[in-house]
Design a protein around this motif. Structure first.
Motif, PDB file in Angstrom:
ATOM      1  N   GLU A 170       0.827  -1.210   0.000  1.00  0.00           N
ATOM      2  CA  GLU A 170       0.000   0.000   0.000  1.00  0.00           C
ATOM      3  C   GLU A 170       0.864   1.266   0.000  1.00  0.00           C
ATOM      4  O   GLU A 170       0.503   2.268  -0.611  1.00  0.00           O
ATOM      5  CB  GLU A 170      -0.944  -0.013   1.195  1.00  0.00           C
ATOM      6  N   LYS A 171       1.992   1.212   0.680  1.00  0.00           N
ATOM      7  CA  LYS A 171       2.879   2.378   0.712  1.00  0.00           C
ATOM      8  C   LYS A 171       3.560   2.618  -0.629  1.00  0.00           C
ATOM      9  O   LYS A 171       3.889   3.761  -0.976  1.00  0.00           O
ATOM     10  CB  LYS A 171       3.959   2.192   1.793  1.00  0.00           C
ATOM     11  N   ASN A 177       8.094   0.179 -10.775  1.00  0.00           N
ATOM     12  CA  ASN A 177       9.339  -0.593 -10.620  1.00  0.00           C
ATOM     13  C   ASN A 177       9.885  -0.534  -9.187  1.00  0.00           C
ATOM     14  O   ASN A 177      11.090  -0.368  -8.973  1.00  0.00           O
ATOM     15  CB  ASN A 177      10.408  -0.106 -11.606  1.00  0.00           C
ATOM     16  N   ALA A 178       8.992  -0.665  -8.221  1.00  0.00           N
ATOM     17  CA  ALA A 178       9.418  -0.655  -6.826  1.00  0.00           C
ATOM     18  C   ALA A 178      10.163  -1.945  -6.500  1.00  0.00           C
ATOM     19  O   ALA A 178       9.850  -3.020  -7.018  1.00  0.00           O
ATOM     20  CB  ALA A 178       8.213  -0.483  -5.911  1.00  0.00           C
ATOM     21  N   ARG A 179      11.156  -1.822  -5.631  1.00  0.00           N
ATOM     22  CA  ARG A 179      12.010  -2.953  -5.259  1.00  0.00           C
ATOM     23  C   ARG A 179      11.970  -3.137  -3.739  1.00  0.00           C
ATOM     24  O   ARG A 179      12.082  -2.168  -2.996  1.00  0.00           O
ATOM     25  CB  ARG A 179      13.460  -2.686  -5.701  1.00  0.00           C
ATOM     26  N   VAL A 180      11.796  -4.394  -3.307  1.00  0.00           N
ATOM     27  CA  VAL A 180      11.805  -4.673  -1.878  1.00  0.00           C
ATOM     28  C   VAL A 180      12.806  -5.782  -1.576  1.00  0.00           C
ATOM     29  O   VAL A 180      13.121  -6.613  -2.439  1.00  0.00           O
ATOM     30  CB  VAL A 180      10.410  -5.065  -1.347  1.00  0.00           C
ATOM     31  N   VAL A 181      13.314  -5.784  -0.335  1.00  0.00           N
ATOM     32  CA  VAL A 181      14.209  -6.840   0.132  1.00  0.00           C
ATOM     33  C   VAL A 181      13.664  -7.400   1.437  1.00  0.00           C
ATOM     34  O   VAL A 181      12.863  -6.762   2.123  1.00  0.00           O
ATOM     35  CB  VAL A 181      15.657  -6.327   0.325  1.00  0.00           C
ATOM     36  N   GLU A 182      14.118  -8.602   1.775  1.00  0.00           N
ATOM     37  CA  GLU A 182      13.612  -9.308   2.955  1.00  0.00           C
ATOM     38  C   GLU A 182      14.777  -9.806   3.797  1.00  0.00           C
ATOM     39  O   GLU A 182      15.700 -10.451   3.283  1.00  0.00           O
ATOM     40  CB  GLU A 182      12.748 -10.486   2.504  1.00  0.00           C
ATOM     41  N   ALA A 240      11.837  -0.730   0.058  1.00  0.00           N
ATOM     42  CA  ALA A 240      11.295  -1.207   1.333  1.00  0.00           C
ATOM     43  C   ALA A 240      12.019  -2.471   1.771  1.00  0.00           C
ATOM     44  O   ALA A 240      12.491  -3.261   0.947  1.00  0.00           O
ATOM     45  CB  ALA A 240       9.797  -1.479   1.225  1.00  0.00           C
ATOM     46  N   LEU A 241      12.087  -2.637   3.089  1.00  0.00           N
ATOM     47  CA  LEU A 241      12.687  -3.817   3.717  1.00  0.00           C
ATOM     48  C   LEU A 241      11.696  -4.389   4.699  1.00  0.00           C
ATOM     49  O   LEU A 241      11.108  -3.662   5.503  1.00  0.00           O
ATOM     50  CB  LEU A 241      13.965  -3.398   4.463  1.00  0.00           C
ATOM     51  N   ASP A 262      19.021   5.977   4.055  1.00  0.00           N
ATOM     52  CA  ASP A 262      17.704   6.362   4.565  1.00  0.00           C
ATOM     53  C   ASP A 262      16.709   6.480   3.418  1.00  0.00           C
ATOM     54  O   ASP A 262      15.708   7.177   3.504  1.00  0.00           O
ATOM     55  CB  ASP A 262      17.783   7.686   5.328  1.00  0.00           C
ATOM     56  N   ASP A 263      16.995   5.751   2.335  1.00  0.00           N
ATOM     57  CA  ASP A 263      16.232   5.887   1.091  1.00  0.00           C
ATOM     58  C   ASP A 263      15.161   4.807   0.942  1.00  0.00           C
ATOM     59  O   ASP A 263      14.700   4.532  -0.163  1.00  0.00           O
ATOM     60  CB  ASP A 263      17.183   5.836  -0.105  1.00  0.00           C
ATOM     61  N   PHE A 264      14.736   4.200   2.037  1.00  0.00           N
ATOM     62  CA  PHE A 264      13.712   3.158   1.972  1.00  0.00           C
ATOM     63  C   PHE A 264      12.952   3.137   3.305  1.00  0.00           C
ATOM     64  O   PHE A 264      13.385   3.746   4.288  1.00  0.00           O
ATOM     65  CB  PHE A 264      14.338   1.783   1.705  1.00  0.00           C
ATOM     66  N   LEU A 265      11.820   2.427   3.318  1.00  0.00           N
ATOM     67  CA  LEU A 265      11.086   2.244   4.569  1.00  0.00           C
ATOM     68  C   LEU A 265      11.284   0.814   5.041  1.00  0.00           C
ATOM     69  O   LEU A 265      11.482  -0.106   4.245  1.00  0.00           O
ATOM     70  CB  LEU A 265       9.601   2.572   4.402  1.00  0.00           C
ATOM     71  N   MET A 266      11.245   0.648   6.362  1.00  0.00           N
ATOM     72  CA  MET A 266      11.466  -0.662   6.970  1.00  0.00           C
ATOM     73  C   MET A 266      10.260  -1.048   7.811  1.00  0.00           C
ATOM     74  O   MET A 266       9.693  -0.220   8.528  1.00  0.00           O
ATOM     75  CB  MET A 266      12.723  -0.605   7.844  1.00  0.00           C
ATOM     76  N   VAL A 267       9.881  -2.319   7.728  1.00  0.00           N
ATOM     77  CA  VAL A 267       8.839  -2.890   8.573  1.00  0.00           C
ATOM     78  C   VAL A 267       9.457  -4.028   9.368  1.00  0.00           C
ATOM     79  O   VAL A 267      10.166  -4.873   8.801  1.00  0.00           O
ATOM     80  CB  VAL A 267       7.654  -3.418   7.738  1.00  0.00           C
ATOM     81  N   GLY A 268       9.226  -4.035  10.681  1.00  0.00           N
ATOM     82  CA  GLY A 268       9.782  -5.072  11.543  1.00  0.00           C
ATOM     83  C   GLY A 268       8.773  -6.152  11.854  1.00  0.00           C
ATOM     84  O   GLY A 268       7.709  -6.236  11.237  1.00  0.00           O
TER      85      GLY A 268
END
Length: 346
Positions: A170-171, A177-182, A240-241, A262-268
């Motif tokens: 949603e964010k 072309n958004a990229r996420v890592v885990e 995002a992470l 600081d160029d991404f958002l993180m979810v814990g």
């Protein structure tokens, strides 16, 4: 928000499981404990009843979440003048934990609450207790046989991943072309696979997002820092992470700070106090965490007390407590963090 509503919400991390929202025989009576975890949640029947001796056996508290499990169980039991808690030292050695549970069985406790270090390996001792007429509340890590427990209560690992992925989706839904890592936990654990599966399934709803990297850590600060450093070095850009665990997230945040990113958002994940504080401060990458609430141990004491007193769940038509209760993995961000702050574990 009314006081009673907030307390019910804290009990389960979110008021999402109607079967568990109110447990019979589960409020404070003469004995008071003022810790927030012990006061998190309440039920309608606050009258002292038949005395119940509850045996509690869990693994060694070598992790912030497991320590919070023990604290929640102890503090909850202190609230009741009609409950005696027999708690074992805790061990990650299967044989030692089986021995501790057999000691509780030989003491003829009224009810057992067991968080097994290894659910499969401890199934037989769960069966032994049930055959001895001692109801077992199986906490979180599930036994192999439903005959080994009367009631299971635990978290939703798949739901953690699903809700983390949906929040990130949603964010980022307006970004092409958004990229996420885990940053996952221990890969040899089934729960880690479930968290990843939920995350991947959620991302399927957002075709603009691609998961470009995944690293498995070990639920420790040190491993979180080392594996996050590797991710940052390998991925010069991502949006995002998702980090599976707030304890290893402490290390991940150190690596992020050291890299000046600081160029991404993180979810814990899980609901550590440090994560809640960072979310509230809102001056870094950590924007949310998905709960795996250790308050489940307090709820397990409530369930054990209800079993020992022959009660059911207030608000339900049945005379008995349910066979299983899956807690909801609520998303905690700056909009609702104050509500959950008292449940944060160290």
């Amino acid at each position: 928000m009314s006081h009673s509503t907030s307390r019910r919400g804290l009990l389960f991390g979110a008021a999402a499981v109607s079967t568990g929202a109110l447990l019979a025989g589960c409020t404070s009576n003469e004995t008071k404990d003022e810790s927030p975890a012990a006061d998190a949640g309440s039920a309608a029947d606050d009258k002292p009843g038949k005395h119940v001796t509850i045996g509690f056996a869990g693994p060694q508290a070598d992790h912030g979440w497991l320590n919070a499990i023990n604290d929640n169980a102890k503090n909850r039991a202190k609230k009741y003048s009609d409950v005696t808690l027999e708690i074992t030292e805790g061990s990650n050695d299967t044989a030692a934990q089986i021995g501790q549970i057999e000691t509780l069985i030989n003491k003829k406790v009224d009810v057992l609450v067991v968080l097994p270090a290894d659910g499969k390996a401890l199934t037989q001792v769960g069966l032994k207790a049930m055959r001895a007429g001692i109801p077992v509340v199986n906490l979180d890590r599930i036994f192999n046989s439903p005959q080994a427990y009367r009631c299971w209560i635990g978290g939703d690992n798949y739901g953690m991943g699903l809700n983390a992925g949906t929040y990130i989706g949603e964010k980022l839904k307006g970004k092409s072309n958004a990229r996420v890592v885990e940053l996952a936990g221990l890969d040899n654990l089934e729960l880690t696979k479930q968290r990843t599966q939920g995350f991947d399934d959620a991302l399927k709803n957002y075709p603009n997002i691609k998961k470009v990297a995944r690293q498995a850590a070990e639920f420790t600060v040190e491993s979180g820092q080392a594996k996050m450093a590797q991710l940052l070095q390998a991925q010069s850009r991502f949006d995002a992470l998702w980090n599976h665990d707030d304890d290893q997230g402490v290390g991940a945040l150190r690596a992020i700070d050291q890299a000046g990113r600081d160029d991404f958002l993180m979810v814990g994940g899980a609901g550590a106090l440090s994560a809640f504080q960072a979310i509230k401060q809102d001056d870094g990458v950590l924007k949310a965490t998905v709960l795996y609430p250790p308050t489940m141990a307090a709820s397990a004491i409530d369930l054990a007390r209800a079993l020992g007193q022959g009660k059911g769940v207030t608000g339900m038509a049945e005379f008995e407590i349910p066979a299983s209760i899956t807690l909801y993995s609520a998303v905690v961000d700056k909009d609702n963090v104050d509500r959950y702050m008292p449940t944060g574990f160290r």
